[in-house]
Design a protein around this motif. Sequence first.
Motif, short mmCIF file in Angstrom:
data_model
loop_
_atom_site.label_atom_id
_atom_site.label_comp_id
_atom_site.label_asym_id
_atom_site.label_seq_id
_atom_site.Cartn_x
_atom_site.Cartn_y
_atom_site.Cartn_z
N GLY A 5 -23.99 -62.63 51.60
CA GLY A 5 -22.73 -63.04 52.20
C GLY A 5 -22.36 -62.21 53.42
N ILE A 6 -22.69 -60.93 53.42
CA ILE A 6 -22.45 -60.08 54.58
C ILE A 6 -23.18 -60.65 55.79
CG2 ILE A 6 -23.01 -57.82 55.59
CD1 ILE A 6 -22.45 -56.59 52.84
N VAL A 7 -24.40 -61.05 55.60
CA VAL A 7 -25.23 -61.55 56.70
C VAL A 7 -24.80 -62.95 57.13
CG1 VAL A 7 -27.57 -62.23 57.35
CG2 VAL A 7 -27.21 -60.13 56.06
N LYS A 8 -24.54 -63.83 56.18
CA LYS A 8 -24.45 -65.25 56.49
C LYS A 8 -23.05 -65.85 56.46
CE LYS A 8 -27.54 -67.72 54.25
NZ LYS A 8 -28.39 -68.15 53.11
N HIS A 9 -22.00 -65.05 56.24
CA HIS A 9 -20.69 -65.66 56.06
C HIS A 9 -20.19 -66.38 57.31
CE1 HIS A 9 -19.44 -61.83 57.94
NE2 HIS A 9 -18.39 -62.51 58.36
N SER A 10 -20.58 -65.91 58.50
CA SER A 10 -20.01 -66.50 59.72
C SER A 10 -21.03 -67.22 60.60
CB SER A 10 -19.33 -65.41 60.56
OG SER A 10 -20.25 -64.41 60.96
N ARG A 11 -22.30 -67.12 60.29
CA ARG A 11 -23.30 -67.81 61.10
C ARG A 11 -24.60 -67.92 60.32
NH1 ARG A 11 -26.33 -64.15 65.53
NH2 ARG A 11 -27.80 -65.84 65.10
N ASP A 12 -25.48 -68.78 60.81
CA ASP A 12 -26.80 -68.95 60.22
C ASP A 12 -27.83 -68.25 61.09
OD1 ASP A 12 -25.79 -70.62 58.15
OD2 ASP A 12 -25.79 -72.32 59.52
N TYR A 13 -28.86 -67.71 60.46
CA TYR A 13 -29.93 -67.00 61.16
C TYR A 13 -31.25 -67.72 60.92
CZ TYR A 13 -26.68 -63.09 61.70
OH TYR A 13 -25.59 -62.30 62.03
N MET A 14 -32.10 -67.71 61.94
CA MET A 14 -33.41 -68.33 61.84
C MET A 14 -34.43 -67.27 61.41
SD MET A 14 -32.85 -71.46 62.61
CE MET A 14 -34.53 -72.06 62.84
N LEU A 72 -34.68 -60.43 57.54
CA LEU A 72 -33.65 -60.98 56.67
C LEU A 72 -34.20 -62.04 55.71
CD1 LEU A 72 -30.79 -61.48 59.33
CD2 LEU A 72 -31.18 -59.49 57.84
N ALA A 73 -35.50 -62.03 55.51
CA ALA A 73 -36.15 -63.10 54.74
C ALA A 73 -35.61 -63.24 53.33
CB ALA A 73 -37.66 -62.85 54.70
N GLU A 74 -35.14 -62.16 52.72
CA GLU A 74 -34.68 -62.23 51.33
C GLU A 74 -33.38 -63.01 51.16
OE1 GLU A 74 -33.02 -58.48 49.66
OE2 GLU A 74 -33.39 -57.66 51.67
N PHE A 75 -32.73 -63.39 52.27
CA PHE A 75 -31.39 -63.98 52.20
C PHE A 75 -31.38 -65.50 52.34
CE2 PHE A 75 -30.52 -59.60 53.90
CZ PHE A 75 -30.07 -59.09 52.69
N PHE A 76 -32.45 -66.18 51.95
CA PHE A 76 -32.47 -67.64 51.89
C PHE A 76 -32.03 -68.25 53.23
CE2 PHE A 76 -30.66 -65.74 47.97
CZ PHE A 76 -31.76 -65.86 47.12
N LEU A 77 -32.66 -67.86 54.32
CA LEU A 77 -32.20 -68.25 55.65
C LEU A 77 -32.33 -69.74 55.91
CD1 LEU A 77 -33.39 -65.34 57.96
CD2 LEU A 77 -31.29 -65.56 56.63
N ASP A 78 -33.13 -70.44 55.13
CA ASP A 78 -33.27 -71.88 55.31
C ASP A 78 -32.26 -72.66 54.48
OD1 ASP A 78 -34.42 -71.12 52.89
OD2 ASP A 78 -35.93 -72.71 52.94
N GLN A 79 -31.31 -71.97 53.86
CA GLN A 79 -30.34 -72.62 52.99
C GLN A 79 -28.93 -72.16 53.35
OE1 GLN A 79 -31.35 -72.26 48.75
NE2 GLN A 79 -33.44 -71.71 49.33
N ARG A 80 -27.94 -72.98 52.97
CA ARG A 80 -26.54 -72.61 53.17
C ARG A 80 -26.16 -71.50 52.20
NH1 ARG A 80 -28.03 -75.84 56.08
NH2 ARG A 80 -28.37 -73.86 57.11
N PRO A 81 -25.20 -70.66 52.58
CA PRO A 81 -24.70 -69.64 51.64
C PRO A 81 -23.79 -70.28 50.60
CG PRO A 81 -23.45 -69.56 53.69
CD PRO A 81 -24.56 -70.57 53.91
N PRO A 82 -23.50 -69.57 49.51
CA PRO A 82 -22.55 -70.08 48.53
C PRO A 82 -21.19 -70.35 49.16
CG PRO A 82 -23.76 -68.19 47.66
CD PRO A 82 -24.10 -68.29 49.12
N LEU A 83 -20.38 -71.17 48.50
CA LEU A 83 -19.08 -71.52 49.04
C LEU A 83 -18.19 -70.30 49.24
CD1 LEU A 83 -18.11 -74.80 47.15
CD2 LEU A 83 -18.59 -74.54 49.59
N GLU A 84 -18.31 -69.30 48.38
CA GLU A 84 -17.50 -68.10 48.54
C GLU A 84 -17.73 -67.47 49.91
OE1 GLU A 84 -18.09 -68.64 44.14
OE2 GLU A 84 -19.32 -68.84 45.94
#
Length: 380
Positions: free
Chosen positions: A158-167, A174-186
């Motif tokens: 969530g720290i990484v992806k809350h405000s933007r998506d990364y390729m 950042l591979a461990e953070f499911f970059l090809d998927q949306r973050p949880p709703l929280e």
Amino acid sequence: MTNDLHLCAVAGAPGDPLLARVFPAPLRPSRTAFQRDRERIVEARAFRRLAGKTQVFTSRASDHFRSRLTHTIEVAQIARAAAATLGLNEDLAETLALVHDIGHPPFGHAGERALDTCLQRHGLRFDHNIHALRIVDHFEQRYAAHRGLNLTLGVREGIVKHSRDYMLADHPELAEFFLDQRPPLEAQLIDLADEIAYLTADLDDGVESGLLEIGHICENVSILSRCYKAVEKQHAGVEEKYLFYEALQLMQNILTDDLIRTTAENVQAIGAASLEDIRRHPSRLAVFSPGAEAERLQEKRYLYETLYTCAPLEREHDKAEEVVTALFEHWINDPEELPPSHFEEVEEEGLARVVADYIAGMTDSFILLQYADIKRALRR
């Protein structure tokens, strides 16, 4: 609004991947994993330093203006309320709100732009989300067995992806953070809770500063105008500034309710019943309705045109750029002047990154002291 979505799928069951930590940690029956993360963040030095970092106005101007810390608390209130109404994990939402700005350097966005410009000369960039991850994973040292706060994967994502998506191609680290998927709703909620908080607060601080006038805001910001007329009708004859405060509260409630309602409708429209459904959707589901989004954009443009780029704040921005650039170049040219703990990192991290890390951790008052010390040394 129903309270039965429970879409985060992180209730704390053993083996849930979002509850994983890099280093083993004993379970605490009295607290959830995300509650423990919240406590680790609140106790971090970087969190305390938010009290000395600019939101819009420097704390030197008035004790009444928001700092990064007070802004963060306001975001956390909105995020937790939205998560509770949607039946999501309140602890995760609150924790992400509390940590969402921890990576910002001094002097607000002006300081961030200046630091990014300095790094670009060395082929690097400054990204406050990625820097926040570096803070919680590396810089904070609270434990004997390891560096970092050892937060859960759910909070770190969530720290990484809350405000933007990364390729992944751009950020393999950042591979461990499911970059090809949306973050949880929280996590999705945090960016818009942030918007609601600062859109409300910046009008308030703008009027408090004397740079904005209530009448002019009402003429140019539709949602505030509508709210002001509603409270004026209820409280005829009350002093203008108190009607304005009531209107700000009403505006915040309207935007928050819209975010909750639209998010719930979007989730129900796709038939989402699990975190996997949220992750696999091609776009984020936590958004404003088209009408609220149009009013949000109108207010944001107004703030940029009348407040963020006004002459008094531009002078502060110019000063921020001068200070950040001068200190960055000073330590690039004389790295042995860095504190020993930072100088030791140069071989592994590279000099430019280490200098940026050092500057990013400073409060407004500390960086100005450093700047004054260097100017005095150069005059000798």
